[in-house]
Structure formats: structure tokens, C-alpha cells
Design an enzyme around this catalytic site. Structure first.
Site, PDB file in Angstrom:
ATOM      1  CG  HIS A   1      11.163  19.658  14.271  1.00 50.77           C
ATOM      2  ND1 HIS A   1      10.687  18.365  14.208  1.00 50.77           N
ATOM      3  CD2 HIS A   1      12.493  19.593  14.004  1.00 50.77           C
ATOM      4  CE1 HIS A   1      11.688  17.551  13.908  1.00 50.77           C
ATOM      5  NE2 HIS A   1      12.788  18.265  13.775  1.00 50.77           N
TER       6      HIS A   1
ATOM      7  CG  ASP B   1      15.267  15.392  19.115  1.00 51.21           C
ATOM      8  OD1 ASP B   1      16.165  15.542  18.262  1.00 51.21           O
ATOM      9  OD2 ASP B   1      14.078  15.160  18.808  1.00 51.21           O
TER      10      ASP B   1
END
Length: 554
Positions: free
Chosen positions: A272, A344
């Protein structure tokens, strides 16, 4: 029921055998070693790949997945899409508002919408699931002229990653699956399948047709920055068995599942925030990281989600989610995977820093993804994909093949029998998984009899424990102190310390009795209370090493 469990155990053993067979056949020349180190791994699509007729004449698939007729129908629908619709069909939108999301589906033909965070559930209403169901139905109505459903996915792994909680049944972390299987073998795997089948049934009732779970990642231990209890184990074989068991349950519920994060978020950096380097060499990749995904493929996994990982041994400096070597050559050609490939989230730091605007969406599709997930800017992503289709940067036939895969799975999910899925109706399956997973890490001899308890910990965990204790008739107040060790809490001191997420803190805790539970909801606490009262034995097995010896036998 017995027949279902037997089938699940048989499929788990079959998948595990298939993986071992693949490894034996591949041997030292494993699929990663066959990747051309100096080329782009793209290759040229064969005539069969380009032909709708050849796609329609594929063999009837085994396991849960689109039938031949559904694949034929999907190919026809995909080939009829104008480029403007085809561009949208390759993207799952990031939802910023219900109105915008519906417009993207209706006007730009986005494949689906991913809703996360506070937007997904307004818990202030008397019936919080009503709005969720209504919006999911509106999404389907917005795409009503397509001839196939809109994809409505959700992150619902259990534990910390569960976008919907009450009134749906809550389930423990996926590490509970590893503990159950490590301790109970096939019976543990059957409990995992029953839990994911139950979760899938309730999600379908709520209007979802896709779940981004389970995790095929193999946790690296306490240094794991983001996966943690989302992984079943640090043992690749246990993770493989857990993944197969979970896929079986979701498939039985008619839900499209996607194993993540290929080829394994087995790293010490959070994707992230930046691009992690998966520094496994080719042998390590073959013998460790890939095993859960190979098992998933052998078990007819509907989907695989790629991770934002720099697999330096294969395509140095390029995220796996953007790498044609990893996806098209590795996953598609060498592993023979023909299910859905989903990136993702493209709003994560690992790719946003390297691929601005709509570039990440285009690169993910070029690499071989069928669906680009949650771009940071939906409109920029759409415009970039449409331009790339028109210029030929994204081959049109590749895009139509991707659309056909997505449509085929959506048709199959829609046609699958819907199981009873009333909200909150599957606490038995959740509790059974926690009971199978519960692990006694330490205890005194003789084991003391507990007649009353005083719980401490987070307010939510304590409330769940108090509910379970009151139901079981275990008095609260005084007596045995029970510390509930939640995520981010390094240690505790009490008569009994119970970890409710990863169990690493038990090693630093001071207590004569230590229990690993892997969940903090009411069903998990019911399993714990039964153990504390001596009504059940905690026979799970630690799926990770916490540096403590096995408990003493009394």
C-alpha cells in the site's frame, strides 16, 4: 452434509496430489526457469487463441466454473461489444459515490464496482443491510441491457478484513484455517469449507457475486507488515490446503473467489505504501511461494489476484501486476491457468508512484489481467484504456478474450443454485472453525478449574466474551483473569492470555495459561469459553512459530 464434507476432503487431497505431480514433472526446469530472461515473455497469440470458434469448442471444464455453453455465450457477447463498452468491461471501478458508480456501469459499461470503507454499510440504520442490498440491485439494473450480470465484489476474508459484519455472520481470521488444518487434517479442512460456504451463501443473498479471498500468501512471521493473520500459515503446504478448502466452500455457494496476491505477498514491505521486493530466487519461488497458487489452479480456482510485488528473479523493478513475464508467460502459459486474473487495487502506493494517471490500468491489462481493479481515477483509467484499444497498444482480441472470461464466470455464478443465506444464520459454522483452530500454547499441571472470569482487552472483544460467557453460564467478575490480546498489542499479563489475531504476543506474555484463538467475535468467544470451562479441548496447532516449546502434557 457428510457427502459434502467427504467431497471437500477428496478434492483437497486431489489438489495437493496434483501440485506434487506438477513439481515432480517440472523438476529443476520449473516454470519460472522457462521464462525468457531477456525477452518480454509476450509471445504471439496463436490462431486458436484468436478464434471465437476455438474458444467455444473448448472441453467441458471440470470442477466449479463456466460450462461450455456459458463460455460460448460469453464469447459471443464479448465479441459484440463496441470498443467503448469493451474498455469499460476491463475495469472494476473504485466507488466514490453511489451516483457516480451507477453512471460508470450504465454509461461506460464498467465491469463492476468495488465499494469499501464506511460507504459500504451505514450501521446507524435499523436495518443496515437494506441499503447494501438496494445498491447492489441498482448496479445490476444499471447494467440490465448487457445480457449478463455486473460484477459486484467484496473483500470479506474474515477477521480484520471483513467489509460487512453484523448482521451477517462474522468469521475468524484465515489463520484459523491453518490452525484447524494443522491440528485436525481433513476435519479441519472440512470446517474451513463449511465456513466459506456459509459466508458465500450470505454474501450472495446480500447481492454479491464475487469475493476477493482467500489469501494464498505465506506469512513471514512477526515482520509481516500487512498480511499477518490474513495468511493461513508460514508453512506453504498448510496454506495450500487452506486455500483449496476455502475455494471449495465459496464455489459450493456459487460465489466467484479470487486467491491473492500472486505470486505471494511474502515480504516485509507493505505494498500500500511502496513496491516490495520478493527476493526469492527461482528455486524458492518454485518450492515455496507458488505452492498455494498451484494448488488453487489444480482446484479450478475461479480467480487469481496479482500482487504489486517486484519479483526480482523474473522481472526486476516491474510490479508483478504489471509484468507480462509474470502473468501471461508464467501464470497463463506455464501454469496453464485459464481463470480470471484480477489486479490488486491500482490506487496503492506501489503502482501510483510509478504509473501516473491511467497508465497503471493500461499496463495491468497489457500484462494479461482480465480486470483492472479500483484505479485511483475511474475516468482517467477508462480514457486511457479506450485510447490503448484504438491504437492497438492493448490488442483488441486479448481484450475480448478477457471480457469473455469475466462474462462466462458471471453467467455461471448467476446460474448457480443459491443456498439459504439469511443474515447471521451461520454462527454454528463460524464457531466450529474457531473451535477447530483454538490452540493451547501453555498451561499448568494440573489444569485449574475455572469457575468465574474477569476479561480485559478491547471493548469489542470483551463484549463478545461477556456475551459468550453469559450464554454458557460462566460467572463474570473475580476469579480467573483473562486478557484478550488483540492486533497491535505486544503482550499481556493475566491468569489466562488469549491471542485473538496472530499469536506472536503470547511468547512475550506472562501467564500460566496461553491460548491462541484467531478471532474476537461472539462465535470465536463461544469456542474459547467452552475450552475454559473444560467442555471442549483446544486441539488446533500453531500454524506459525512463536518461539515457545509445546505445552506440557499433564
Amino acid at each position: 452434509m457428510a457427502r459434502t464434507q467427504h467431497r471437500s476432503r477428496s478434492r483437497s487431497r486431489t489438489a495437493a496430489t496434483a501440485v506434487l505431480t506438477v513439481l515432480v514433472l517440472v523438476g529443476a526446469a520449473g516454470w519460472w526457469t522457462r521464462l525468457a530472461p531477456d525477452g518480454d515473455g509476450a509471445g504471439t497469440p496463436s490462431a486458436a487463441d484468436r478464434s471465437t470458434t476455438s474458444r467455444a469448442e473448448a472441453k467441458e471444464p471440470s470442477g466449479w466454473g463456466p460450462t461450455k455453453s456459458e463460455r460460448t455465450q460469453a464469447a459471443v457477447l464479448a465479441d459484440a461489444l463496441p470498443l467503448e463498452d469493451l474498455a469499460g468491461q476491463l475495469i472494476i471501478a473504485r466507488s466514490f459515490s453511489n451516483e457516480q458508480s451507477l453512471a460508470l456501469v450504465r454509461d461506460k459499461h464498467f465491469a463492476g464496482v468495488m465499494v469499501t470503507g464506511q460507504q459500504i454499510l451505514d450501521v446507524t440504520t435499523d436495518d443496515p443491510l437494506t441499503d447494501v442490498k438496494a445498491f447492489n440491485q441498482q448496479l445490476q439494473e444499471a447494467g440490465g441491457d448487457r445480457g449478463f450480470p455486473v460484477m459486484v465484489p467484496i473483500d470479506q476474508e474474515g477477521g480484520l478484513v471483513a467489509r460487512l459484519t453484523d448482521p451477517l455472520t462474522t468469521f475468524p481470521t484465515f489463520m484459523s484455517a491453518g490452525a484447524a488444518i494443522a491440528g485436525h487434517g481433513d476435519e479441519g479442512a472440512a470446517a474451513v469449507t463449511a465456513a466459506t460456504k456459509a459466508s458465500g451463501a450470505e454474501l450472495r443473498t446480500a447481492g454479491y457475486n464475487t469475493v476477493f479471498a482467500p489469501d494464498g500468501d505465506i506469512t513471514i512471521g512477526p515482520a509481516d507488515p500487512i498480511i499477518g493473520s490474513r495468511s493461513a500459515s508460514s508453512d506453504a503446504d498448510i496454506v495450500a490446503q487452506a486455500v483449496v478448502a476455502a475455494i471449495d466452500g465459496y464455489s459450493q455457494a456459487g460465489l466467484i473467489s479470487a486467491v491473492k496476491h500472486f505470486p505471494g505477498h511474502n515480504v516485509s514491505t507493505d505494498s500500500h505504501k511502496g513496491l516490495p521486493v520478493l527476493d526469492s530466487d527461482r528455486e524458492r519461488l518454485r518450492s515455496h511461494d507458488l505452492l498455494p497458487f498451484e494448488a488453487a489452479i489444480a482446484d479450478s480456482a475461479p480467480g487469481i489476484m496479482t500482487g504489486h510485488l517486484d519479483v526480482s528473479a523474473i522481472d526486476k523493478g516491474v510490479p508483478a501486476s504489471m509484468s507480462r513475464k509474470v502473468i501471461t508467460t508464467g501464470l497463463r502459459k506455464n501454469l496453464g491457468y485459464d481463470g480470471l486474473v484480477i489486479s490488486d487495487s491500482l490506487g496503492m502506493g506501489a503502482v501510483m508512484q510509478r504509473y501516473p494517471g491511467g497508465d497503471s490500468t493500461v499496463e495491468a491489462i497489457k500484462a494479461g489481467s482480465d480486470l483492472a481493479l479500483m484505479p485511483a481515477d475511474n475516468d482517467q483509467a477508462y480514457d486511457a484504456v479506450l485510447a490503448a484499444l484504438k491504437s492497438g497498444e492493448i490488442p483488441e482480441q486479448q481484450a475480448r478474450d478477457s471480457a469473455a472470461r469475466t462474462i462466462a464466470y458471471l453467467l455461471h455464478s448467476e446460474a448457480s443454485r443459491e443456498l439459504p443465506g439469511d443474515p447471521g444464520s451461520h454462527t454454528e459454522q463460524s464457531q466450529q472453525l474457531s473451535a477447530m483452530a483454538a490452540t493451547v500454547v501453555a498451561h499448568p499441571c494440573p489444569v485449574p478449574r475455572i469457575t468465574s472470569v474477569s476479561p480485559t482487552g478491547s471493548s469489542d472483544a470483551v463484549a463478545a466474551f461477556r456475551t459468550a460467557a453469559q450464554e454458557a453460564g460462566l460467572p463474570l467478575g473475580g476469579g480467573t483473569s483473562v486478557a484478550l490480546l488483540g492486533p497491535g498489542v505486544p503482550a499481556a499479563s493475566a491468569d489466562v492470555v488469549v491471542s485473538t489475531d496472530t499469536p506472536y504476543g503470547l511468547a512475550r506474555s506472562s501467564a500460566p495459561t496461553k491460548v491462541a484463538l484467531y478471532g474476537s467475535d461472539v462465535p470465536a468467544m463461544r469456542a474459547l469459553v467452552a475450552v475454559l470451562m473444560g467442555k471442549a479441548r483446544a486441539l488446533g496447532k500453531l500454524p506459525v512459530d512463536i518461539g515457545l516449546p509445546p505445552p506440557t502434557r499433564c
